[in-house]
Design an enzyme around this catalytic site. Structure first.
Site, mmCIF file in Angstrom:
data_model
loop_
_atom_site.group_PDB
_atom_site.id
_atom_site.type_symbol
_atom_site.label_atom_id
_atom_site.label_comp_id
_atom_site.label_asym_id
_atom_site.label_seq_id
_atom_site.Cartn_x
_atom_site.Cartn_y
_atom_site.Cartn_z
ATOM 1 N N MET A 100 -4.145 -1.236 -8.367
ATOM 2 C CA MET A 100 -5.099 -0.209 -7.967
ATOM 3 C C MET A 100 -4.351 0.915 -7.254
ATOM 4 S SD MET A 100 -7.679 -3.015 -6.305
ATOM 5 C CE MET A 100 -8.911 -1.843 -5.756
ATOM 6 N N GLY A 187 -4.547 1.640 -1.855
ATOM 7 C CA GLY A 187 -3.525 1.190 -2.783
ATOM 8 C C GLY A 187 -3.261 -0.295 -2.687
ATOM 9 N N SER A 188 -3.380 -1.028 -3.786
ATOM 10 C CA SER A 188 -3.310 -2.469 -3.678
ATOM 11 C C SER A 188 -3.295 -3.100 -5.065
ATOM 12 C CB SER A 188 -4.513 -2.977 -2.881
ATOM 13 O OG SER A 188 -5.694 -2.326 -3.314
ATOM 14 N N ARG A 189 -3.545 -4.411 -5.076
ATOM 15 C CA ARG A 189 -3.490 -5.166 -6.324
ATOM 16 C C ARG A 189 -4.423 -6.356 -6.227
ATOM 17 N NH1 ARG A 189 2.136 -7.496 -8.883
ATOM 18 N NH2 ARG A 189 1.406 -9.551 -9.548
#
Length: 218
Positions: A100, A187-189
């Site tokens: 993301m 911001g990430s996953r």
């Protein structure tokens, strides 16, 4: 489109800073260097609009399908591979990871309906979200969901910019597919670990929508 409740404090702070910075800029800078004052205005307006956009919840028709695992997040598919899952199942699983970016919608949604069997927060590092070790070494929140068709593990993983993972679930809770699982800031996953033999419906590099795109069928 609506604004997610997680964004209200951040947007309010951003709006106050936008007003203060530009009042000072036009009071003390604009007379001497008007171009600079307008540059400051443009930059701070962009940042405020970005903050509002980050916490947006677009109007969507969510996918509800008992035979499907739905993508839990917006973003791009960056990993599809078999892996050893050592946290809960302790067996081989198919891992599908969605990266993301800050421009994506950051609401996370339940991929299936069912019961929460496991919910655990882990402190960790802040490696970039696409780093192979981010799944096991970064700050993360793991949730296991199960129903009569399948059982999956969903990991919300912090990235280099993500400093807060929010998870709304608890063990024993009954959840519905497409409802909010949590939120990750900046911001990430998200990793989804599925049983071997599950038919994967997405491809590496594919852009997906949380709550809409079918990730797999069971």
């Amino acid at each position: 489109m609506t604004i997610h409740r997680e964004g209200f404090p951040s947007i309010a702070i951003s709006a106050v800073l936008f007003i203060i910075i530009n009042l000072l800029s036009f009071a003390f800078i604009s007379a001497a260097v008007p171009f600079l004052a307008w540059v400051i205005f443009a930059v701070t307006l962009f940042l405020l609009l970005f903050m509002i956009s980050f916490f947006r919840i677009p109007n969507r028709k969510l996918t509800v399908d008992a035979g499907a695992v739905i993508c839990p997040a917006d973003g791009k598919v960056v990993v599809i591979e078999e892996t050893d899952e050592v946290e809960y199942y302790k067996d081989r699983r198919i891992q599908v990871s969605i990266f993301m970016s800050p421009a994506n919608v950051h609401v996370n949604r339940n991929p299936i309906s069912g019961e929460v069997l496991y919910n655990q927060y882990h402190k960790g590092k802040y490696l970039v979200a696409w780093h192979p070790k981010s799944s096991t070494e970064n700050e993360r929140h793991s949730v296991v969901l199960a129903n009569d068709k399948t059982t999956i593990l969903v990991k919300q993983i912090a990235g280099a910019l993500a400093k807060r993972i929010v998870n709304y679930l608890h063990v024993g809770q009954k959840v519905e597919q497409g409802r909010e699982l949590g939120f990750i800031k900046f911001g990430s996953r998200v990793d989804v670990l599925l049983p071997l033999g599950t038919k994967i419906n997405v491809q590496i590099g594919q852009t997906v929508q949380g709550g809409v795109t079918v990730l797999a069928t069971v």
